[in-house]
Motif scaffolding. Structure first.
Motif, PDB file in Angstrom:
ATOM      1  N   GLN A   1     -11.408 -10.473   0.782  1.00 49.45           N
ATOM      2  CA  GLN A   1     -11.169  -9.138   0.172  1.00 49.45           C
ATOM      3  C   GLN A   1     -12.466  -8.330   0.002  1.00 49.45           C
TER       4      GLN A   1
ATOM      5  N   TYR B   1      -5.915  -5.282  -7.967  1.00 50.36           N
ATOM      6  CA  TYR B   1      -5.405  -4.199  -7.111  1.00 50.36           C
ATOM      7  C   TYR B   1      -3.966  -4.419  -6.663  1.00 50.36           C
TER       8      TYR B   1
ATOM      9  N   GLN C   1       2.507 -16.026  -1.135  1.00 51.48           N
ATOM     10  CA  GLN C   1       1.422 -15.077  -1.425  1.00 51.48           C
ATOM     11  C   GLN C   1       0.131 -15.853  -1.623  1.00 51.48           C
TER      12      GLN C   1
ATOM     13  N   ARG D   1       0.865  -1.185   0.000  1.00 50.59           N
ATOM     14  CA  ARG D   1       0.000   0.000   0.000  1.00 50.59           C
ATOM     15  C   ARG D   1       0.899   1.232   0.000  1.00 50.59           C
TER      16      ARG D   1
ATOM     17  N   ASP E   1      -8.917 -11.163   5.009  1.00 48.07           N
ATOM     18  CA  ASP E   1      -8.478  -9.792   4.697  1.00 48.07           C
ATOM     19  C   ASP E   1      -9.624  -9.132   3.932  1.00 48.07           C
TER      20      ASP E   1
ATOM     21  N   SER F   1      -5.698   1.230  -1.917  1.00 45.98           N
ATOM     22  CA  SER F   1      -4.609   2.126  -2.254  1.00 45.98           C
ATOM     23  C   SER F   1      -4.174   1.806  -3.690  1.00 45.98           C
TER      24      SER F   1
HETATM   25  N1  SAM Z   1      -1.175 -12.666  -1.244  1.00 46.81           N
HETATM   26  C1  SAM Z   1      -2.129 -12.592  -0.216  1.00 46.81           C
HETATM   27  C2  SAM Z   1      -3.508 -12.438  -0.834  1.00 46.81           C
HETATM   28  O1  SAM Z   1      -3.623 -11.946  -1.935  1.00 46.81           O
HETATM   29  O2  SAM Z   1      -4.481 -12.761  -0.199  1.00 46.81           O
HETATM   30  C3  SAM Z   1      -1.810 -11.491   0.765  1.00 46.81           C
HETATM   31  C4  SAM Z   1      -0.829 -10.458   0.318  1.00 46.81           C
HETATM   32  S1  SAM Z   1      -0.916  -8.807   0.795  1.00 46.81           S
HETATM   33  C5  SAM Z   1       0.674  -8.648   1.464  1.00 46.81           C
HETATM   34  C6  SAM Z   1      -1.872  -8.622   2.191  1.00 46.81           C
HETATM   35  C7  SAM Z   1      -3.126  -7.874   1.965  1.00 46.81           C
HETATM   36  O3  SAM Z   1      -2.902  -6.563   1.530  1.00 46.81           O
HETATM   37  C8  SAM Z   1      -4.048  -8.432   0.913  1.00 46.81           C
HETATM   38  O4  SAM Z   1      -4.714  -9.560   1.326  1.00 46.81           O
HETATM   39  C9  SAM Z   1      -4.975  -7.263   0.658  1.00 46.81           C
HETATM   40  O5  SAM Z   1      -6.066  -7.282   1.558  1.00 46.81           O
HETATM   41  C10 SAM Z   1      -4.101  -6.072   0.983  1.00 46.81           C
HETATM   42  N2  SAM Z   1      -3.794  -5.319  -0.254  1.00 46.81           N
HETATM   43  C11 SAM Z   1      -3.120  -5.740  -1.335  1.00 46.81           C
HETATM   44  N3  SAM Z   1      -3.107  -4.789  -2.269  1.00 46.81           N
HETATM   45  C12 SAM Z   1      -3.792  -3.719  -1.772  1.00 46.81           C
HETATM   46  C13 SAM Z   1      -4.132  -2.437  -2.270  1.00 46.81           C
HETATM   47  N4  SAM Z   1      -3.770  -2.049  -3.484  1.00 46.81           N
HETATM   48  N5  SAM Z   1      -4.836  -1.617  -1.467  1.00 46.81           N
HETATM   49  C14 SAM Z   1      -5.210  -1.993  -0.229  1.00 46.81           C
HETATM   50  N6  SAM Z   1      -4.926  -3.196   0.282  1.00 46.81           N
HETATM   51  C15 SAM Z   1      -4.226  -4.058  -0.470  1.00 46.81           C
END
Ligand code: SAM
Length: 426
Positions: free
Chosen positions: A255, A153, A191, A38, A293, A327
């Motif tokens: 999500q 995203y 991931q 983010r 998440d 974000s």
């Molecule tokens: N790879 C895992 C997945 O996709 O479920 C988790 C990876 S990420 C490090 C952790 C969390 O960040 C994601 O599950 C998502 O909820 C959040 N995330 C990822 N991209 C985002 C974005 N552009 N804006 C806000 N949250 C984001």
């Protein structure tokens, strides 16, 4: 994953004769391992980097290495120009550019087999950094590097590269090495961790990998994260249910709870399918805890669509919900093709609504632990109290004069709140 990568960097540096220091002022080498998932994480990385500028000016021989997603697997073109005081840039999970730089300074070279992909093929032991040896109870092993899913995203595929499973031999050797150094709990990382092995027909799947690691003496608990709902098979659920060391805690992000938002996110399932999966996991593993998440304020998310997500969380009563405000990230499909049109105040409002909802749910779930006797693995001492976790990954604090680090003991829960619990040795 960055914590796991950082252990590899520290370990490699110690093998070259360096040792850790707590103060940046005292360091000969500073490695900034960065996250850009983010904008707030990226801002933090730049803030920290700028704070190092005067230090480098004062001590030009200081080596500064920026590692991780700020650099990415394809490199970061403009970075060197903007930050000429940075000596070394390295991709996520790759300590080699730093090692090469340090060795070349001394007129030496990395050995022939230590190529860019060393981390993936690495069959040598992971010797934990000295300050962690004997005290690190819970550690991580990255088993899938990169990601090829391309949620609309998410910047991770652009920065960590395509999905690549590490070989089971390397993972097992790392797990045995951690066990020999006193680690009792291992969390396998990816991931999309439940895709483990899908990129190589010779590799086992995650369920079978868990079965092999389960045999390692000294390892008492196993966990894995993060799972994607579409790859969560019954075989994996059976492994969690059958293997006593695999803890009943699943991290499987939704999500969103609205079908149109989920489709725009390119997640590949509907709200109902996610609800069904949660029910199925609960049926198969009684007492399981499940974390999700959620992203609020995705482009175009209407009030009604947010309500659908809210309702899903209210109905499912998850143990944990990691919440984020959308974000826009460079290169991603949503940033390129959709307007970030939910105002910031509205994102905050939706975020706080979910936060309040989840606080109540977590408090309610935790209250069911009151008076129960639960096996706790103690992993640290924090502000005078021992900190441990239940099999379901809930934090428990215990006051005791005994030395509890690394012990797996029954604790009677005496107090519960939304974020943690307290107990006494039973
Ligand atoms: N790879 C895992 C997945 O996709 O479920 C988790 C990876 S990420 C490090 C952790 C969390 O960040 C994601 O599950 C998502 O909820 C959040 N995330 C990822 N991209 C985002 C974005 N552009 N804006 C806000 N949250 C984001």
């Amino acid at each position: 994953m960055n914590v796991a990568d950082s252990y590899h960097v520290s370990s490699s540096l110690e093998q070259l004769g360096y040792e850790a220091t707590r103060r940046a002022d005292d360091a000969d080498i500073i490695v900034l391992n960065t996250c850009v998932v983010r904008q707030s994480a990226e801002d933090k990385a730049y803030g920290r980097l700028n704070s190092l500028r005067p230090l480098k000016k004062k001590r030009p021989d200081l080596v500064i290495n920026v590692m991780g997603c700020l650099i990415g697997v394809r490199g970061n073109e403009g970075f060197k120009k903007r930050f000429p005081f940075v000596d070394v840039l390295s991709a996520p999970s790759n300590p080699d550019p730093l090692l090469r730089y340090l060795l070349e300074r001394e007129g030496k070279q990395l050995e022939q087999n230590q190529t860019e992909e060393r981390f993936i093929r690495m069959d040598e032991e992971l010797i934990l950094p000295v300050n962690e040896q004997g005290s690190l109870i819970s550690s991580y092993i990255s088993i899938v590097l990169g990601c090829s899913h391309a949620c609309s995203y998410c910047v991770i595929p652009y920065r960590r590269g395509v999905e690549k499973s590490r070989s089971p031999e390397v993972i097992l050797s790392e797990a045995r090495s951690l066990a020999r150094q006193g680690v009792k709990e291992i969390t396998l990382l990816g991931q999309i961790v439940d895709r483990y092995g899908k990129d190589n027909p010779e590799y086992p799947n995650l369920a079978n990998l868990l079965r092999s690691i389960h045999e390692i003496e000294g390892i008492e608990r196993l966990r894995f994260l993060t799972s994607h709902p579409n790859y969560f098979t019954d075989d994996l659920l059976d492994a969690v249910a059958e293997l006593p060391k695999v803890m009943p805690h699943i991290e499987v992000p939704a999500q969103a709870g609205d079908d149109e938002v989920l489709a725009n996110m390119r997640r590949g399932y509907t709200g109902q399918q996610y609800r069904d999966l949660v029910q199925h996991i609960r049926d198969k593993i009684p007492g399981v805890s499940i974390a999700t998440d959620i992203i609020v304020g995705f482009p175009g998310e209407t009030e009604q669509q947010f309500e659908n997500t809210y309702q899903m969380l209210a109905d499912l009563k998850m143990d944990v919900a990691h919440l984020a405000r959308y974000s826009p990230r460079p290169q991603t499909l949503s940033a390129r093709s959709m307007e970030d049109n939910v105002p910031d105040e509205e994102k905050w409002r939706r975020f706080r609504m979910l936060e309040d909802l989840q606080e109540g749910i977590a408090a309610e779930i935790h209250s069911t632990y009151l008076g129960a006797r639960v096996p706790i693995l103690f992993e640290a001492k924090q502000k005078g109290r021992w900190r441990g976790r239940t099999p379901t990954n809930k934090l428990v604090f215990v006051e005791s004069d005994q030395y509890l680090l690394g012990k797996l003991l029954l604790v009677e829960i005496t107090w519960t709140g939304p974020w943690s619990m307290q107990g006494k040795l039973a």
